[in-house]
Design an enzyme around this catalytic site. Structure first.
Site, PDB file in Angstrom:
ATOM      1  N   SER A  79      41.716  21.978  36.027  1.00 63.73           N
ATOM      2  CA  SER A  79      41.544  23.006  37.060  1.00 63.73           C
ATOM      3  C   SER A  79      41.938  22.457  38.439  1.00 63.73           C
ATOM      4  O   SER A  79      43.095  22.070  38.622  1.00 63.73           O
ATOM      5  CB  SER A  79      40.094  23.508  36.991  1.00 63.73           C
ATOM      6  OG  SER A  79      39.900  24.625  37.795  1.00 63.73           O
ATOM      7  N   ASP A 134      42.347  33.302  30.899  1.00 57.13           N
ATOM      8  CA  ASP A 134      41.786  32.617  32.075  1.00 57.13           C
ATOM      9  C   ASP A 134      41.696  33.615  33.238  1.00 57.13           C
ATOM     10  O   ASP A 134      42.724  34.111  33.705  1.00 57.13           O
ATOM     11  CB  ASP A 134      42.712  31.438  32.450  1.00 57.13           C
ATOM     12  CG  ASP A 134      42.100  30.531  33.490  1.00 57.13           C
ATOM     13  OD1 ASP A 134      41.254  31.007  34.271  1.00 57.13           O
ATOM     14  OD2 ASP A 134      42.463  29.343  33.528  1.00 57.13           O
ATOM     15  N   HIS A 167      38.968  29.895  31.074  1.00 57.00           N
ATOM     16  CA  HIS A 167      39.177  28.762  31.984  1.00 57.00           C
ATOM     17  C   HIS A 167      38.515  27.477  31.454  1.00 57.00           C
ATOM     18  O   HIS A 167      38.963  26.372  31.755  1.00 57.00           O
ATOM     19  CB  HIS A 167      38.606  29.120  33.367  1.00 57.00           C
ATOM     20  CG  HIS A 167      39.072  28.203  34.450  1.00 57.00           C
ATOM     21  ND1 HIS A 167      40.391  28.125  34.845  1.00 57.00           N
ATOM     22  CD2 HIS A 167      38.406  27.312  35.219  1.00 57.00           C
ATOM     23  CE1 HIS A 167      40.520  27.224  35.820  1.00 57.00           C
ATOM     24  NE2 HIS A 167      39.326  26.710  36.053  1.00 57.00           N
TER      25      HIS A 167
HETATM   26  C1  MLT Z   1      41.688  25.660  42.577  1.00 54.89           C
HETATM   27  O1  MLT Z   1      41.057  26.086  43.536  1.00 54.89           O
HETATM   28  O2  MLT Z   1      42.219  24.551  42.537  1.00 54.89           O
HETATM   29  C2  MLT Z   1      41.800  26.584  41.411  1.00 54.89           C
HETATM   30  O3  MLT Z   1      41.609  27.886  41.806  1.00 54.89           O
HETATM   31  C3  MLT Z   1      40.891  26.259  40.300  1.00 54.89           C
HETATM   32  C4  MLT Z   1      39.468  26.076  40.726  1.00 54.89           C
HETATM   33  O4  MLT Z   1      39.147  25.002  41.166  1.00 54.89           O
HETATM   34  O5  MLT Z   1      38.654  26.995  40.570  1.00 54.89           O
END
Ligand code: MLT
Length: 213
Positions: free
Chosen positions: A106, A156, A187
């Site tokens: 992520s 996701d 996710h």
């Molecule tokens: C981010 O902010 O890098 C992406 O949206 C994934 C997350 O951290 O939720």
């Protein structure tokens, strides 16, 4: 270059020779402890450098600022990716290990993508789980010789699969050897992510051994 080890981190030395070191990069709200078990499962015996992001969002560590979910502060992405690249260089000198493969989830996968695009020598490749495009107009990077596994979740709600597809195209366009998989999940990480990563890493190691033979 920052010569001190300015990021909170954990380093586990290799217990088996010949494996690529892993740079572990957590998701929003995680820390340097989160991905150690995943790293151990994916590549048992590899050196592990696990880092905590330096940005706090309502107390939750991240690797760069965002303006809203999926909307990044790109100046901060650039600044933080350079800081992280400097830290990895310093850590390699202190602990003595080769250029690592990123294993990011992520937000950690997104900073790994930024490292690849902005500071290509930092990483020999990576496993990017639930990654998205970190910079709309990245500079031209030469990623030839870098192997990457990108795994997206079909359902996701945070990262539309089309965005993962765009990232794969961006990295392929820069010369990386990209394997992309879309799993029927959301996710969160699943057992299938771990199996895919293990298999891909085994294949990548065999290819690298053939190349260097
Ligand atoms: C981010 O902010 O890098 C992406 O949206 C994934 C997350 O951290 O939720």
């Amino acid at each position: 270059m920052a010569s001190d080890l300015s990021f909170v981190h954990r380093f586990e030395p290799a217990t088996r020779p010949g494996l690529a070191p892993l740079l572990l990069l957590h998701g929003t709200g995680g820390d340097e402890n989160d991905l150690l078990p995943l790293g151990q499962m994916i590549s048992p015996g590899a050196a592990l450098l696990s880092v905590r992001g330096q940005v706090l969002e309502h107390g939750m560590p991240r690797f760069f600022r965002r303006l809203a979910e999926g909307v990044f502060d790109e100046a901060d992405v650039i600044h933080r990716a350079n800081d992280l690249a400097d830290f990895v260089e310093a850590a390699r000198e202190v602990y003595g290990f080769a250029a690592p493969l990123a294993l990011g989830y992520s937000n950690g996968a997104n900073i790994a993508a930024a490292l690849l695009l902005l500071r290509p020598p930092t990483l020999r490749g990576g496993i990017l789980l639930r990654a998205m495009v970190p910079l709309a107009q990245p500079p031209e990077a030469d990623l030839s010789g870098r192997s990457l596994l990108l795994v997206s979740g079909q359902h996701d709600p945070i990262i539309p699969p089309a965005n993962g597809e765009r990232l794969a195209a961006m990295l392929t366009g820069a010369g990386a050897d990209v394997t992309r998989r879309v799993l029927p999940v959301g996710h969160q990480l699943s057992q299938a992510d771990i199996s895919l990563a293990r298999e891909w890493l085994k294949r990548a190691e065999i290819t690298a051994a053939i190349r260097s033979a």
